[in-house]
Design a protein around this motif. Sequence first.
Motif, PDB file in Angstrom:
ATOM      1  N   PHE B 199     -15.556  -0.991   4.133  1.00 39.77           N
ATOM      2  CA  PHE B 199     -14.359  -1.782   4.432  1.00 39.77           C
ATOM      3  C   PHE B 199     -13.522  -1.933   3.167  1.00 39.77           C
ATOM      4  O   PHE B 199     -14.041  -2.330   2.117  1.00 39.77           O
ATOM      5  CB  PHE B 199     -14.746  -3.167   4.949  1.00 39.77           C
ATOM      6  N   THR B 200     -12.257  -1.629   3.267  1.00 38.13           N
ATOM      7  CA  THR B 200     -11.361  -1.713   2.115  1.00 38.13           C
ATOM      8  C   THR B 200     -10.148  -2.566   2.466  1.00 38.13           C
ATOM      9  O   THR B 200      -9.489  -2.323   3.484  1.00 38.13           O
ATOM     10  CB  THR B 200     -10.869  -0.310   1.703  1.00 38.13           C
ATOM     11  N   VAL B 202      -6.544  -3.214   2.170  1.00 37.18           N
ATOM     12  CA  VAL B 202      -5.392  -2.393   1.771  1.00 37.18           C
ATOM     13  C   VAL B 202      -4.128  -3.247   1.832  1.00 37.18           C
ATOM     14  O   VAL B 202      -3.985  -4.113   2.693  1.00 37.18           O
ATOM     15  CB  VAL B 202      -5.232  -1.137   2.670  1.00 37.18           C
ATOM     16  N   MET B 557      -7.589  -4.789   6.694  1.00 34.62           N
ATOM     17  CA  MET B 557      -8.909  -4.273   6.367  1.00 34.62           C
ATOM     18  C   MET B 557      -9.076  -2.931   7.073  1.00 34.62           C
ATOM     19  O   MET B 557      -8.982  -2.866   8.297  1.00 34.62           O
ATOM     20  CB  MET B 557      -9.947  -5.291   6.835  1.00 34.62           C
ATOM     21  N   VAL B 558      -9.265  -1.892   6.296  1.00 34.96           N
ATOM     22  CA  VAL B 558      -9.455  -0.558   6.874  1.00 34.96           C
ATOM     23  C   VAL B 558     -10.923  -0.162   6.763  1.00 34.96           C
ATOM     24  O   VAL B 558     -11.545  -0.315   5.712  1.00 34.96           O
ATOM     25  CB  VAL B 558      -8.555   0.490   6.200  1.00 34.96           C
TER      26      VAL B 558
END
Lengths: 564, 564
Positions: B199-200, B202, B557-558
């Motif tokens: 989870f990143t 962005v 959240m990507v």
Amino acid sequence: MAAEPTAHELLRKHRPTLDQALEAIRTRAYWSPHPEHPKAYGEDGSLDAAAGKAAFDALLGNRLDLADQPGVDDWVGGEVSPYGIELGVTYPHPDIDVLLPAMRAGQRAWRDAGPELRAVVCLEILKRISDRTHQFAHAVMHTSGQAFMMAFQAGGPHAQDRALEAVAYAYAEQVRTPEQAEWTKPQGKRDPLVLTKRFTAVPRGIGLVIGCNTFPTWNGFPGLFASLATGNAVLVKPHPRAVLPLALTVRIARDVLAEAGFDPNLVALAAERPGEGIAKTLALRPEIRIIDYTGSTAFGDWLETNAHQAQVYTEKAGVNTVIVHSTDDYQGMLSNLAFSLSLYSGQMCTTPQNLLIPRDGIATDQGHKSFDEVTADLARAVDGLLGDDARANALLGAIVNPDVKARLEAAAGLGEVALASREVTHPDFPDAVVRTPVIVKLDGAKPDDEAAYMSECFGPVSFAVAVDSAADAVELLRRTVREKGAMTVGAYTTDAATEQAVEEACLEEAAQLSLNLTGGVYVNQTAAFSDFHGSGGNPAANAALTDSAFVANRFRMVEVRREA
Amino acid sequence: MAAEPTAHELLRKHRPTLDQALEAIRTRAYWSPHPEHPKAYGEDGSLDAAAGKAAFDALLGNRLDLADQPGVDDWVGGEVSPYGIELGVTYPHPDIDVLLPAMRAGQRAWRDAGPELRAVVCLEILKRISDRTHQFAHAVMHTSGQAFMMAFQAGGPHAQDRALEAVAYAYAEQVRTPEQAEWTKPQGKRDPLVLTKRFTAVPRGIGLVIGCNTFPTWNGFPGLFASLATGNAVLVKPHPRAVLPLALTVRIARDVLAEAGFDPNLVALAAERPGEGIAKTLALRPEIRIIDYTGSTAFGDWLETNAHQAQVYTEKAGVNTVIVHSTDDYQGMLSNLAFSLSLYSGQMCTTPQNLLIPRDGIATDQGHKSFDEVTADLARAVDGLLGDDARANALLGAIVNPDVKARLEAAAGLGEVALASREVTHPDFPDAVVRTPVIVKLDGAKPDDEAAYMSECFGPVSFAVAVDSAADAVELLRRTVREKGAMTVGAYTTDAATEQAVEEACLEEAAQLSLNLTGGVYVNQTAAFSDFHGSGGNPAANAALTDSAFVANRFRMVEVRREA
């Protein structure tokens, strides 16, 4: 107050589940309290398969009474199952000038109940819904056209999971601020300044949930429960073709609210007459302060542009892409993709539409495969998956409405057909429109083809789009997400640089990515408590299911401070 | 990467402060790492009073260079201090077609830095700002017109607190989702499904901060730091009359970013030519995905209605009410109110405007006081507070612009004057426009008077509004908040039923309430980490400083998932 003993009981009963849900959204590991197996139901008060079917049958041809929902000025309904049967259920039609004020009457007590009690009341509603999962499965099947097993799982436990997830986020968000604080500021040699502060989560007003045809519960529950758990009243406006599952939901919610000592009018139904367009009227009412919407881009954009008095959460349309660059499990890839394209006849907002395949072919564990070989092998994989009619029916479900059927039929004219759609007969429902997916070959470099692959073609239609290279595929992916939005992106590649380029495109365009899926998880499925559904950062949706942005603005925190 | 050692050092240096801030927003107890006393500065690299003054003086009459901010096509600036001096500072004017693309170049590295490193870089920026608090104090004083001590505290430590609070919320929000998760779903007798998920957080893109004239740092910092800490680039468009404090901020941010190995163009300044209206142009640019605005209702509403490509956070105008119903500390109440009306000549968005007083008078510890006695006693309290010119100057500051002066002068014609405004001479700045507040009596029952008290009259103007009863006062309060919005509400009452009615009105209309303040805390002041500034739930502002709703939608959240 009469609700006290009930409140205590609800807390005892549901607080452990709430705690588990809170832990799950922190770790995002697998968790669900709602069984997926139909046979798991029938004990502890839940309906088994036969009882659920009987409960569904008992609804048909009757009024679905919502006890004393105020302002009923008519009875409406005309749902026809995609499987061909007329449901014959009618629902109360609201005089909204009576209903909306009545919905506000119970808000103060609901607000004063506080986040924890609201959460466990929501969990009790979910428990009652869960008990009726078999009944809901039929209701979802005969409104969405989903096959029974999918209607059971996606419309039952998975939808309930998404609802519980929303309740957990709502609860967590409200209790981040303490109920009370002592604030003591030193003043050197003088006495400190001391204040007592009380913080109360207050609702925005009435939340409006505008349901969709294909996933009435799965897409309807998150907004409903997020708004309710944050203290709002909720008016549910189902899609006219999928009223029953949400009407059942409203009935259960009203029962539980009343039993817990709250005003049942905190949750109400707005069924509409054919062509009435009540959503547009409701969306601009000053009492409506939150809107949750799933459906077409046109109406979603209209809501975002016009309903300024409300917080608007939309899930609209997108164009989902899978990049097919290379794989070390060619058969696994084909099987996985075939399933994704077939499930519910591609009528999921998450179904891949554009398969971007290099025109020079791809590297696989079975050697190099040309563009035509890949499309032919994928067509064979779909054929193999759906070759048996029983299995086809179990996977495909029925075409949800005539628009989808028309799009499917028109798609064959858009390019060379790699896989033709075929009719499947349903043994139990001769009038059901069941169709296998079509795959059409397009050329990414041809402007004429671009009109097709850059538009959402909702339904069992996929395009195998020839691209020049991996870089070309990533660029087209990026442009598609930016301009059209995407609920999902998939990619198959064994090349680290390509993988990184795809990841970077997804991070920059805010799209959720599934990489090299070859087993039993599919790009079009997301699991509550772990996967985000949509990102809220590309045009397909302005919100994600579920993060704290989805709940944090449904309530406001009001502070009362005084000298201690 | 060259930034590694610096990153480590920044974490070591600032992580403890971040942890304390995270704890403070959880408990909402008093906390601040930024000293309020001017004498606390001068060690550990911070500028003392003399050095801060000298650093300010050195800016005057010069170009404020932002090193290599790209796309400079002109030098602009024409700030004149409300104290009468021309600042003579010029700033780079941007060619936005050059600047905006340049601001995106560094976003990937800033995103990849992750929430923790971003947070400590923000804290390093704040540390450098804090070191220059004395310089900022003069910059804020000579743009806002605040008196020195207020410019020092509100423009310095209090603004820095609000910035740190925003960083803490932003950090907490981003790390609620783990960076990685293993998801293992049992499949009965078959192998479980196992996915690895990353989870990143962005960023959305570029955040635009549109500053205001009266509190350039206090109101500008939260949006700036919230957007930056969540990975966005930030373009700061100051009010043309209050550029200097934010230009200094941008310069420091650019220095710190560059030293930490990031692109300085992640933070940039957009100064404008007189009458250019660059905010309107910028607000609709597709690169601008977040807007933070403080200012007039008209432009705030315009932003909310038109900047659809952006998340828009506004603080607009409101009409603040204090209900004066009864008190057991008449002198304390009068002193407290007198201070609130006088501070910064009432030029705070939180200053009370309408004092609702029963026409039959109020009960006090000094016996019954008639409406006229209350207003006369309040006038005397203000006179007493401001009787000494030195003290008056220290409290009032200068009138920020000619519009406020005009409104003040017109106010005397709206009704019977209970307290006339008087001119105060400033010993150091003979051209400063310093005025004491006016209090005008109005009748809540007279339609002609309603036009006055139901409009915001920003500046040192208050209305003593005669109402029929406590219930009448609460009803007028409720209507005022609902129709006009309010940043603050105050009430004085010893009657439990009245207190409860006021509280209920504030909960229902989402207004922040201060009750019976008679000591050293004033209705117009809020403390970071504890008090919410605005509620985001009434027309005065669509966001509160600071809650998680203020930060949660600045990033998305990507998820990237793959088979384990």
